[in-house]
Design an enzyme around this catalytic site. Structure first.
Site, PDB file in Angstrom:
ATOM      1  CE1 TYR A 116      -5.609   4.688   1.895  1.00 17.31           C
ATOM      2  CE2 TYR A 116      -7.612   3.784   0.916  1.00 17.31           C
ATOM      3  CZ  TYR A 116      -6.488   3.627   1.711  1.00 17.31           C
ATOM      4  OH  TYR A 116      -6.254   2.420   2.313  1.00 17.31           O
ATOM      5  CB  SER A 131      -6.448  -0.063  -0.098  1.00 14.80           C
ATOM      6  OG  SER A 131      -7.831   0.072   0.160  1.00 14.80           O
ATOM      7  N   GLY A 165       5.284   2.499   9.267  1.00 13.67           N
ATOM      8  CA  GLY A 165       3.977   2.815   9.838  1.00 13.67           C
ATOM      9  C   GLY A 165       3.482   1.727  10.767  1.00 13.67           C
ATOM     10  CB  SER A 166       5.149  -0.944  12.379  1.00 11.51           C
ATOM     11  OG  SER A 166       6.417  -0.350  12.529  1.00 11.51           O
ATOM     12  CB  THR A 167       3.386   3.417  15.926  1.00 14.27           C
ATOM     13  OG1 THR A 167       2.718   4.301  15.017  1.00 14.27           O
ATOM     14  CG2 THR A 167       4.892   3.623  15.823  1.00 14.27           C
ATOM     15  CB  SER A 168      -1.453   2.484  15.424  1.00  7.55           C
ATOM     16  OG  SER A 168      -1.425   3.266  14.239  1.00  7.55           O
ATOM     17  N   GLY A 169      -2.522  -0.022  14.224  1.00  6.73           N
ATOM     18  CA  GLY A 169      -3.304  -0.587  13.135  1.00  6.73           C
ATOM     19  C   GLY A 169      -2.696  -1.794  12.465  1.00  6.73           C
ATOM     20  CB  ILE A 170      -2.828  -2.864   8.898  1.00  5.54           C
ATOM     21  CG1 ILE A 170      -4.348  -3.047   8.774  1.00  5.54           C
ATOM     22  CG2 ILE A 170      -2.107  -3.878   8.010  1.00  5.54           C
ATOM     23  CD1 ILE A 170      -4.901  -2.748   7.394  1.00  5.54           C
ATOM     24  N   GLY A 171      -0.171  -2.052  10.479  1.00  7.16           N
ATOM     25  CA  GLY A 171       1.289  -2.109  10.581  1.00  7.16           C
ATOM     26  C   GLY A 171       1.756  -2.753  11.868  1.00  7.16           C
TER      27      GLY A 171
END
Length: 265
Positions: free
Chosen positions: A154, A141, A14-20
Site C-alpha cells: 500500500y 496517504s 472510488g466515490s461510493t464510500s469513505g473519503i471519496g
C-alpha cells in the site's frame, strides 16, 4: 472565503464510500456537477442517495465502472468525455505482511491505486489544458511518505501517487491546470472499521474508540491522537478543486493529524 464550483464537472473515482464519497459530497455542496463512480450499481445508487439526503439540490451523475481495468476507464470516459476536476481517490489497502503478498496482489494494488489515476489523468488533462483551467487531485496517504512495515505494498503505491502528481504538475506548467496530492492519515471510514473489526470485538470498544486506539498505538506520532473524520479530509480536497487554489500546484498536502513527524512535506 467561498468555494464556488458552479458550472464545473467533477469526476471522483472510488466515490461510493469513505473519503471519496465525502469529497463528492463536498464538491456537490460547492456547486459542481459530481460524477460518482463505483464498481456496482447499488453502491453508486446508495452513495448518490446519501449525498442527496444531506444536499437535495446536489447535481450528481452515476457511472458504474471498474477503474482498475482499461475497459472500466473506457466506460467512464465514454459516459463523461470531459471534466473540469478530477479526483483520483480510488484505492485499496490491507495489513498483510510483506512475505505473504504474492506478485498478483502487488499488481492488483498497482492497477487500482496507481494506474487508474494515471489513465484518467492522461485522458482528462488535455481538454483541461485546452480550456486553460483544470484541477487534478491524487489522494495519496501519509503511508506514502512513512511506509508502514505492515502495509508495504500500500505504501509503495501511495508513494507512486506522489511521484505522478508532482511530475504531472511540472508537465502541465503554465497551462492553468494544477495537480496536487493530499495525504490523509488514519481516517474513520468503513474500510478502517472493517480492518479493525476483530480488534473491536475482542476489546469491547466501539468502532470509533477502536479507530482512535489504533491511531494511538500504530501511529503514536499523531498530534491529534485520533482518527480524522471524512469531512476533515474532504475539506482540503474541495479547496484544491476550487479557483481559490490557483497558486498551489505540485504540492503534497498533509491532512494526517500530524502523523508524519517532519517540518516539510
Amino acid at each position: 472565503m467561498k468555494l464556488d464550483l458552479t458550472g464545473k464537472v467533477a469526476v471522483v473515482s472510488g466515490s461510493t464510500s469513505g473519503i471519496g464519497q465525502g469529497i463528492a459530497a463536498g464538491l456537490a455542496k460547492a456547486g459542481a456537477t459530481v460524477v460518482v463512480v463505483g464498481r456496482k450499481q447499488n453502491g453508486v445508487d446508495d452513495a448518490m442517495a446519501a449525498i442527496m439526503s444531506q444536499n437535495p439540490a446536489a447535481s450528481l451523475r452515476g457511472v458504474v465502472a471498474d477503474l482498475s481495468t482499461e475497459d472500466g476507464v473506457a466506460t467512464l470516459i465514454a459516459a463523461v468525455p470531459t471534466a473540469d476536476v478530477l479526483v483520483n481517490n480510488l484505492g485499496i489497502f490491507n495489513d498483510k505482511d510483506f512475505f505473504s503478498v504474492p506478485d498478483d496482489e502487488w499488481l492488483h494494488f498497482y492497477n487500482v491505486n496507481v494506474l487508474s489515476g494515471v489513465r484518467l489523468a492522461r485522458h482528462y488533462a488535455p481538454a483541461m489544458t485546452e480550456q486553460g483551467w483544470g484541477r487534478i487531485i491524487f489522494v495519496s496517504s501519509e503511508s506514502g511518505v512513512a511506509i508502514p512495515g505492515d502495509m508495504i505494498n500500500y505504501g509503495v503505491t501511495k508513494a507512486a501517487n506522489l511521484a505522478v502528481s508532482h511530475g504531472l504538475a511540472k508537465r502541465l506548467a503554465g497551462t492553468g491546470v494544477t495537480v496536487n496530492a493530499i495525504l490523509p492519515g488514519p481516517t474513520f471510514t468503513e474500510g478502517l472499521k472493517e480492518m479493525l473489526a476483530d480488534a473491536a470485538t475482542q476489546s469491547g470498544r466501539s468502532p470509533r474508540e477502536q479507530a482512535d486506539e489504533f491511531v494511538k498505538t500504530a501511529r503514536p506520532s499523531s498530534i491529534i491522537q485520533r482518527a480524522a473524520d471524512v469531512e476533515e479530509v474532504a475539506n482540503l480536497a474541495v479547496y484544491l478543486a476550487s479557483p481559490l487554489s490557483s497558486a498551489t500546484t505540485g504540492a503534497a498536502l498533509r491532512v494526517d493529524g500530524g502523523v508524519v513527524d517532519t517540518l516539510t512535506m
